[in-house]
Write a protein that holds these residues in place. Sequence first.
Motif, short mmCIF file in Angstrom:
data_model
loop_
_atom_site.label_atom_id
_atom_site.label_comp_id
_atom_site.label_asym_id
_atom_site.label_seq_id
_atom_site.Cartn_x
_atom_site.Cartn_y
_atom_site.Cartn_z
N THR A 44 0.82 -1.22 0.00
CA THR A 44 0.00 0.00 0.00
C THR A 44 0.84 1.27 0.00
O THR A 44 0.35 2.33 -0.35
CB THR A 44 -0.91 0.03 1.24
N ASN A 45 2.10 1.14 0.43
CA ASN A 45 2.94 2.33 0.57
C ASN A 45 4.05 2.43 -0.48
O ASN A 45 4.88 3.34 -0.42
CB ASN A 45 3.54 2.36 1.98
N LEU A 46 4.05 1.52 -1.43
CA LEU A 46 5.15 1.50 -2.39
C LEU A 46 5.19 2.76 -3.25
O LEU A 46 6.25 3.33 -3.49
CB LEU A 46 5.04 0.26 -3.30
N TYR A 47 4.04 3.18 -3.71
CA TYR A 47 4.03 4.32 -4.63
C TYR A 47 4.54 5.58 -3.92
O TYR A 47 5.42 6.29 -4.43
CB TYR A 47 2.62 4.55 -5.17
N THR A 56 17.13 10.03 -4.38
CA THR A 56 18.20 9.41 -3.57
C THR A 56 18.61 8.08 -4.20
O THR A 56 17.91 7.56 -5.06
CB THR A 56 17.71 9.12 -2.13
N PRO A 57 19.73 7.52 -3.74
CA PRO A 57 20.12 6.19 -4.26
C PRO A 57 19.31 5.05 -3.64
O PRO A 57 19.54 3.89 -3.97
CB PRO A 57 21.59 6.06 -3.87
N ILE A 58 18.39 5.35 -2.73
CA ILE A 58 17.63 4.26 -2.08
C ILE A 58 16.64 3.66 -3.08
O ILE A 58 15.90 4.38 -3.74
CB ILE A 58 16.86 4.80 -0.85
N GLU A 59 16.65 2.33 -3.17
CA GLU A 59 15.71 1.66 -4.08
C GLU A 59 14.54 1.08 -3.29
O GLU A 59 14.73 0.43 -2.26
CB GLU A 59 16.43 0.52 -4.83
N VAL A 60 13.35 1.32 -3.80
CA VAL A 60 12.14 0.78 -3.16
C VAL A 60 11.83 -0.56 -3.83
O VAL A 60 11.72 -0.65 -5.06
CB VAL A 60 10.95 1.74 -3.31
N ILE A 61 11.69 -1.60 -3.01
CA ILE A 61 11.46 -2.95 -3.55
C ILE A 61 10.21 -3.55 -2.91
O ILE A 61 9.69 -3.02 -1.93
CB ILE A 61 12.70 -3.85 -3.35
N ALA A 62 9.75 -4.67 -3.46
CA ALA A 62 8.53 -5.31 -2.94
C ALA A 62 8.88 -6.57 -2.14
O ALA A 62 9.91 -7.20 -2.38
CB ALA A 62 7.60 -5.66 -4.09
N GLN A 63 7.99 -6.94 -1.23
CA GLN A 63 8.22 -8.10 -0.36
C GLN A 63 7.76 -9.41 -0.97
O GLN A 63 8.08 -10.49 -0.46
CB GLN A 63 7.48 -7.90 0.97
N ASN A 64 6.95 -9.30 -2.03
CA ASN A 64 6.33 -10.50 -2.58
C ASN A 64 5.62 -10.09 -3.87
O ASN A 64 5.44 -8.90 -4.13
CB ASN A 64 5.31 -11.04 -1.57
N MET A 65 5.20 -11.05 -4.66
CA MET A 65 4.32 -10.79 -5.79
C MET A 65 3.64 -12.10 -6.21
O MET A 65 4.09 -13.18 -5.84
CB MET A 65 5.07 -10.20 -6.98
N HIS A 66 2.59 -11.97 -6.99
CA HIS A 66 1.94 -13.15 -7.56
C HIS A 66 2.61 -13.51 -8.88
O HIS A 66 3.20 -12.64 -9.53
CB HIS A 66 0.44 -12.88 -7.78
N GLN A 67 2.49 -14.76 -9.25
CA GLN A 67 3.17 -15.22 -10.46
C GLN A 67 2.43 -14.89 -11.75
O GLN A 67 3.03 -14.86 -12.82
CB GLN A 67 3.48 -16.72 -10.38
N ALA A 68 1.12 -14.64 -11.65
CA ALA A 68 0.36 -14.33 -12.87
C ALA A 68 0.45 -12.82 -13.18
O ALA A 68 0.72 -12.03 -12.29
CB ALA A 68 -1.10 -14.74 -12.70
N ALA A 72 -8.16 -13.30 -11.95
CA ALA A 72 -9.04 -13.48 -10.80
C ALA A 72 -8.27 -14.11 -9.63
O ALA A 72 -8.40 -15.29 -9.33
CB ALA A 72 -10.23 -14.36 -11.20
N PHE A 73 -7.43 -13.30 -9.01
CA PHE A 73 -6.63 -13.75 -7.87
C PHE A 73 -6.79 -12.72 -6.75
O PHE A 73 -5.91 -11.90 -6.51
CB PHE A 73 -5.16 -13.91 -8.27
N THR A 74 -7.95 -12.76 -6.14
CA THR A 74 -8.33 -11.76 -5.14
C THR A 74 -7.24 -11.54 -4.10
O THR A 74 -6.74 -12.51 -3.52
CB THR A 74 -9.63 -12.19 -4.44
N GLY A 75 -6.88 -10.28 -3.92
CA GLY A 75 -5.92 -9.94 -2.88
C GLY A 75 -4.47 -9.97 -3.31
O GLY A 75 -3.59 -9.72 -2.49
N GLU A 76 -4.21 -10.28 -4.57
CA GLU A 76 -2.83 -10.43 -5.01
C GLU A 76 -2.33 -9.24 -5.82
O GLU A 76 -3.12 -8.43 -6.32
CB GLU A 76 -2.68 -11.73 -5.82
N VAL A 77 -1.03 -9.15 -5.99
CA VAL A 77 -0.38 -8.05 -6.72
C VAL A 77 0.62 -8.66 -7.71
O VAL A 77 1.37 -9.56 -7.36
CB VAL A 77 0.34 -7.11 -5.71
N SER A 78 0.60 -8.17 -8.95
CA SER A 78 1.43 -8.78 -9.99
C SER A 78 2.70 -7.97 -10.28
O SER A 78 2.82 -6.80 -9.89
CB SER A 78 0.62 -8.89 -11.28
N ALA A 79 3.60 -8.60 -11.03
CA ALA A 79 4.84 -7.92 -11.43
C ALA A 79 4.56 -6.65 -12.24
O ALA A 79 5.15 -5.60 -11.95
CB ALA A 79 5.73 -8.89 -12.21
#
Length: 249
Positions: A44-47, A56-68, A72-79
């Motif tokens: 929710t806070n990535l953007y 800055t040189p700090i890179e924002v990364i994600a903790q997880n993602m869905h493979q598709a 219809a994958f309720t609650g998931e976030v894709s690449a």
Amino acid sequence: MRKNIVAGNWKMNNDLAQTEALLLGLKKHAIPENVSVMVAPAFTNLYQAFETVRETPIEVIAQNMHQAKNGAFTGEVSAPMLKSVGVNTVIIGHSERRAYFHETNALLAEKVTAAIENDMQVIFCFGEELSDRKQGEHFEVVKAQLQQGLFHIDENQFKNIVLAYEPVWAIGTGETASPEQAQEIHNYVRKLVATTYSDAVSENVSILYGGSVKPANAKEIFANADVDGGLIGGAALKAEDFMAIVNAF
Ligand code: PGA
């Protein structure tokens, strides 16, 4: 030459205001040129995080993602969703995902493929449980996790991989692997990468250690020849502690 990396895995901590405050705290510190610094806030806070550290040189990364890609994958976030907010790196295979969300090596292999197909860098986590270590099976467990979850990709794709050894017994427990235990597994994994791929791939891949890294122990862990940085949980939630770890090389 492989990179030194310190990545903060914030897990399910920090709402929007807290995310902003922590990032502003990090921004007060100069970042040494020999370290890549990454932070992984909640989806929710990535953007907002990306906007906050833009200059800055700090890179924002994600903790997880869905493979598709979508669907219809309720609650998931894709690449592609992650990429659309500026995220180019994702943590895959964290032990909490494996344990609490039943992510298997086969599923992780799919996630790795999806990330790479979307031109993302992957921080691939692996590590044994205490019972594995007590039975002397830690090398075999780590090998199986890598072979089944990661080694299906080809040599060229391996350029997008960062490895993170995180013994489950050391995560959030205050118990750290000794520098010798970390070096032993890191060296084993580097050799495994060399025999699976090539010496060049193995020399170039960064292998991070994770599990109760803090300012007081970071230096002795990072000093090992095959340890190229850390994946930091608890200590990443305080700007001063995290930056002390960043400066521990
Ligand atoms: P910890 O977590 O530093 O709080 O042990 C590390 C991790 O889970 O990546």
